[in-house]
Design a protein around this motif. Structure first.
Motif, short mmCIF file in Angstrom:
data_model
loop_
_atom_site.label_atom_id
_atom_site.label_comp_id
_atom_site.label_asym_id
_atom_site.label_seq_id
_atom_site.Cartn_x
_atom_site.Cartn_y
_atom_site.Cartn_z
N PHE A 13 0.87 -1.19 0.00
CA PHE A 13 0.00 0.00 0.00
C PHE A 13 0.90 1.23 0.00
O PHE A 13 0.99 1.97 0.98
CB PHE A 13 -0.93 -0.01 1.22
CG PHE A 13 -1.82 -1.20 1.29
CD1 PHE A 13 -2.95 -1.31 0.49
CD2 PHE A 13 -1.54 -2.25 2.17
CE1 PHE A 13 -3.78 -2.42 0.55
CE2 PHE A 13 -2.36 -3.36 2.24
CZ PHE A 13 -3.48 -3.46 1.42
N LYS A 18 0.83 4.18 -1.33
CA LYS A 18 0.32 5.55 -1.12
C LYS A 18 -0.33 5.75 0.24
O LYS A 18 -0.73 6.85 0.60
CB LYS A 18 -0.69 5.91 -2.23
CG LYS A 18 -0.03 6.11 -3.58
CD LYS A 18 -1.05 6.54 -4.61
CE LYS A 18 -0.36 6.79 -5.94
NZ LYS A 18 -1.33 7.05 -7.01
N VAL A 19 -0.45 4.67 0.99
CA VAL A 19 -1.11 4.76 2.30
C VAL A 19 -0.07 5.03 3.38
O VAL A 19 0.99 4.41 3.39
CB VAL A 19 -1.87 3.45 2.61
CG1 VAL A 19 -2.48 3.48 4.00
CG2 VAL A 19 -2.96 3.22 1.57
N GLU A 60 -3.57 6.29 6.54
CA GLU A 60 -4.22 7.48 5.98
C GLU A 60 -4.15 7.42 4.45
O GLU A 60 -3.09 7.12 3.89
CB GLU A 60 -3.49 8.73 6.48
CG GLU A 60 -4.20 10.01 6.08
CD GLU A 60 -3.38 11.26 6.43
OE1 GLU A 60 -3.97 12.23 6.86
OE2 GLU A 60 -2.15 11.25 6.26
N HIS A 61 -5.27 7.72 3.81
CA HIS A 61 -5.31 7.77 2.35
C HIS A 61 -5.27 9.22 1.91
O HIS A 61 -6.09 10.01 2.37
CB HIS A 61 -6.59 7.09 1.83
CG HIS A 61 -6.55 5.60 1.95
ND1 HIS A 61 -6.71 4.77 0.87
CD2 HIS A 61 -6.35 4.79 3.02
CE1 HIS A 61 -6.62 3.50 1.27
NE2 HIS A 61 -6.41 3.50 2.58
N ARG A 111 -8.43 12.04 0.75
CA ARG A 111 -9.70 11.38 1.07
C ARG A 111 -10.21 11.99 2.37
O ARG A 111 -9.43 12.47 3.19
CB ARG A 111 -9.48 9.86 1.29
CG ARG A 111 -9.10 9.09 0.04
CD ARG A 111 -10.25 8.99 -0.95
NE ARG A 111 -11.46 8.38 -0.41
CZ ARG A 111 -11.69 7.06 -0.37
NH1 ARG A 111 -10.78 6.21 -0.85
NH2 ARG A 111 -12.81 6.58 0.11
N GLY A 141 -9.18 7.04 7.68
CA GLY A 141 -8.17 6.03 7.33
C GLY A 141 -8.84 4.70 7.07
O GLY A 141 -10.07 4.59 7.06
N GLU A 142 -8.02 3.70 6.84
CA GLU A 142 -8.51 2.33 6.64
C GLU A 142 -7.87 1.43 7.70
O GLU A 142 -6.71 1.63 8.06
CB GLU A 142 -8.12 1.86 5.22
CG GLU A 142 -8.37 0.40 4.92
CD GLU A 142 -9.85 0.04 4.87
OE1 GLU A 142 -10.45 -0.14 5.95
OE2 GLU A 142 -10.39 -0.07 3.76
N SER A 186 -8.62 -5.94 5.08
CA SER A 186 -8.89 -4.54 5.41
C SER A 186 -10.39 -4.41 5.67
O SER A 186 -11.18 -5.24 5.20
CB SER A 186 -8.45 -3.62 4.27
OG SER A 186 -9.13 -3.94 3.09
N ALA A 201 -12.11 2.44 3.06
CA ALA A 201 -11.65 3.21 1.89
C ALA A 201 -12.35 2.79 0.61
O ALA A 201 -12.57 3.61 -0.27
CB ALA A 201 -10.14 3.05 1.74
N ASP A 202 -12.68 1.50 0.52
CA ASP A 202 -13.24 1.02 -0.75
C ASP A 202 -14.44 0.09 -0.56
O ASP A 202 -14.84 -0.61 -1.49
CB ASP A 202 -12.15 0.30 -1.56
CG ASP A 202 -11.50 -0.81 -0.75
OD1 ASP A 202 -11.96 -1.07 0.38
OD2 ASP A 202 -10.52 -1.42 -1.23
N GLN A 245 -17.84 4.13 3.97
CA GLN A 245 -17.05 5.31 3.62
C GLN A 245 -17.63 6.57 4.26
O GLN A 245 -16.88 7.44 4.71
CB GLN A 245 -16.98 5.46 2.10
CG GLN A 245 -16.23 4.30 1.44
CD GLN A 245 -16.01 4.53 -0.04
OE1 GLN A 245 -15.66 5.61 -0.47
NE2 GLN A 245 -16.19 3.49 -0.84
#
Lengths: 191, 429
Positions: free
Chosen positions: B259, B261-262, B284-285, B288, B292-293, B306, B310-311, B317
């Motif tokens: 991950f 970019k996280v 942390e994304h 967004r 966080g996730e 997860s 996030a998704d 969300q």
């Protein structure tokens, strides 16, 4: 166009839209062209921000627009008081009705707009949860629907109750919502 | 441009607006002022304890050493049920480990340096979150105030016949009631989206005891945890059999590898040193609104799943966005500054709303001098109370009696305002 450029464009457009509306609403006569331009600008900036960064982008653009408006308000606040002060009309704010109410009546109104309306909102939100599940929504969606709907419905119901002087109507509003929701709660059960 | 709304409807809306405002004004103002102050929660923590070790980042091995050191320091007592590691962030570049019984800062090598001391920031947060009352009562009350703030936005908008035409009209330099009305209306109109977002998210958080318990009672046999588990994911099954300290290195390495970019900013150990232990990392994304996730790992640091914040579903969300949208934690310092400015605007709206009502009473020949004095005490006393508690923190340290200082300031302000007004009246006579 990359996302950052798109976002900058959205922020710039939001800022410009506030300025356009400032010009439009300062005129003596209405300008539908400027009004439309300002509002379309807002719509476009929101769409651009959404396309770039989704909800985050929209939130940021909203803050930019609000910030621009606050700056323009600050400028307005610095302007000297009107020389025609005495002739100037009082602000067009309605005078609230002056119905004499007893303390007891006020308490009853408070109970209807407060706890009773909250119970009605909760019942309606729980019914909405079952509807979300019935429409193949996820359990998370259903639960979050309740979390979001309870305060929103309560706010709307309280306003509706307080805008009605008649006691029967006040009770009927909250009772009707509860009555409509109750069968769902009785028929529904665990997930 | 006016809104096509009948005069009677406008009057009724104003009546509803006044009724809600009068009942809620003092607490609403308190919540607005403390909310504005707490936007800088991380910054206040740094201000309170400037000597705490700071770092831009920390090596996973040092975090592991820190965890082991903290668990070792608690060897004589029952093992903590949860252990939280706050990793350095831009807003709070510190590594802090919190257990059931203590919170300590660690240095970049993983050594325990000093206990965390941020009692003032926590006091302000608690004042905002639950008015320093027990959680179930305080949070519900604050949540109710959030809902009433939404009601005020609805009724206020309906009561404003020239909402757009007057949107930039601010006759602030007039020395009469019109200036107060203009400040109230103009700030309220332009902060409407912000105000509704803040109020609604606050109400969602605060009214959880009502909505969550309602769901638990009707759908989960009274088990409230299952309500949140459906949104944020489940905790693993506990197994109290002893085990070695969990290994977070593979977990953090997995995050870096998979991950990219996280940015992990929290490591949570559930039931550490038991066979049922597992690790959660909050990442942390960027760009967004979600806080966080949750990434779940077993005690050996092997990735499990997860949570889907996030998704996952829209509901997940949305729920994960509530906190950041409320506290302005989604865009660094510029967003925080915007939140402070708009928070001040909301405080001014709450303050001027009651003054408008008092002025109107006066115009009708029903002056309420005591109420006006009391309202001035609320308006001045609340920010002053925050200042005096902060001074108390600087003078007496982390254990200063913040609640007593705050309310003592409030009472003294009321007395001072009353004395000042009485003296003024005498001088005029």
């Amino acid at each position: 166009m990359d996302e950052t450029t798109q976002m900058c464009l959205a922020a710039g457009l939001a800022l410009t839209s506030v300025v356009v509306l400032r010009i439009s609403w300062a005129r003596r006569d209405r300008s539908w062209v400027l009004n439309l331009a300002g509002r379309l600008g807002f719509a476009l900036s929101t769409a651009l921000a959404w396309a770039a960064f989704g909800a985050w982008g929209v939130a940021v653009v909203m803050l930019v627009a609000t910030g621009a408006a606050i700056i323009l308000l600050a400028v307005a606040a610095l302007e000297p008081a009107s020389a025609r002060r005495r002739k100037e009309k009082a602000p067009r704010i309605a005078i609230e009705s002056n119905t004499a109410r007893t303390t007891q009546a006020r308490i009853v109104t408070f109970l209807i707009a407060g706890p009773f309306a909250l119970i009605a909102s909760l019942a309606a939100a729980l019914a909405a949860r079952l509807l979300v599940l019935a429409m193949n929504g996820t359990e998370a969606d259903a639960n979050v629907t309740v979390l979001g709907l309870v305060p929103l419905l309560w706010a709307i119901l309280s306003t509706m109750v307080l805008m009605n002087d008649r006691r029967r109507t006040q009770i009927a509003i909250a009772a009707a919502i509860t009555a409509v929701s109750a069968p769902f709660l009785v028929l529904g059960g665990a997930v | 441009m006016g809104i096509a709304m009948g005069k009677a409807t406008v009057q009724k809306a104003l009546s509803a607006h006044s009724a809600i405002g009068l009942i809620c004004c003092a607490l609403l103002y308190l919540i607005c002022v403390t909310g504005t102050a707490i936007v800088l929660y991380e910054e206040w923590q740094r201000f309170e304890q400037p000597g705490a070790p700071e770092m831009a980042s920390i090596e996973p091995a040092a975090i592991q050493r820190g965890i082991e050191n903290v668990l070792e320091s608690e060897k004589a007592q029952a093992t903590t049920t949860h252990l939280f590691v706050h990793l350095p962030t831009d807003a709070l570049p510190r590594t802090t480990i919190t257990t059931d019984t203590q919170a300590v800062h660690i240095d970049a090598a993983g050594g325990i340096v000093m206990p965390e001391e941020n009692a003032w920031a926590k006091f302000v947060l608690a004042l905002h979150y639950r008015l320093n009352l027990p959680a179930i009562v305080g949070m519900t009350l604050v949540g109710a105030l959030g809902a009433m703030m939404v009601a005020l936005a609805i009724s206020g908008t309906m009561a404003h016949p020239r909402i757009f035409r007057d949107a930039f009209r601010l006759r602030a330099r007039r020395k009469d009631d019109i200036a107060t009305v203009d400040w109230h209306n103009r700030l309220a109109v332009w902060t409407l989206p912000f105000g509704i977002a803040i109020a609604l998210t606050g109400a969602i958080i605060g009214l959880f005891y009502v909505s969550g318990f309602g769901m638990a009672a009707t759908a989960y046999g009274g088990d409230v945890e299952r309500v949140t588990e459906a949104i944020f994911g489940e905790e693993g099954e506990p197994d109290p059999a002893p085990a070695v300290t969990p290994d977070i290195l593979p977990a953090l390495n997995y995050m870096t590898a998979n991950f990219e970019k996280v940015t992990p900013y929290y490591v949570i150990l559930h039931d550490p040193q038991t066979a049922g232990q597992h690790i959660q990392i909050i990442g942390e994304h960027p760009q967004r609104r979600i806080f966080g996730e949750y990434y779940a790992f077993d005690g050996d640091g092997q990735f499990l799943s997860s949570a889907g914040l996030a998704d996952g579903s829209i509901g997940q969300q949305l729920a994960a966005s509530t906190y950041n949208l409320h506290f302005g934690n989604f865009g660094g310092l510029p967003v925080k500054i915007a939140y402070i400015v708009f928070g001040l605007a909301l405080s001014a709206i709450a303050a001027t709303g009651t003054f408008i009502w008092l002025n109107r009473r006066e115009r009708r020949g029903l002056p309420a001098k005591r109420l006006r004095t009391l309202w001035w005490a609320v308006v001045i006393g609340t920010p002053l109370g925050l200042v005096t508690t902060l001074v108390g923190r600087l003078l007496y340290g982390n254990s200063a009696p913040f609640v007593s200082i705050f309310w003592a300031t409030f009472i003294l302000t009321a007395i001072s305002v009353a004395a000042f007004r009485w003296r003024r009246v005498r001088l005029i006579k």
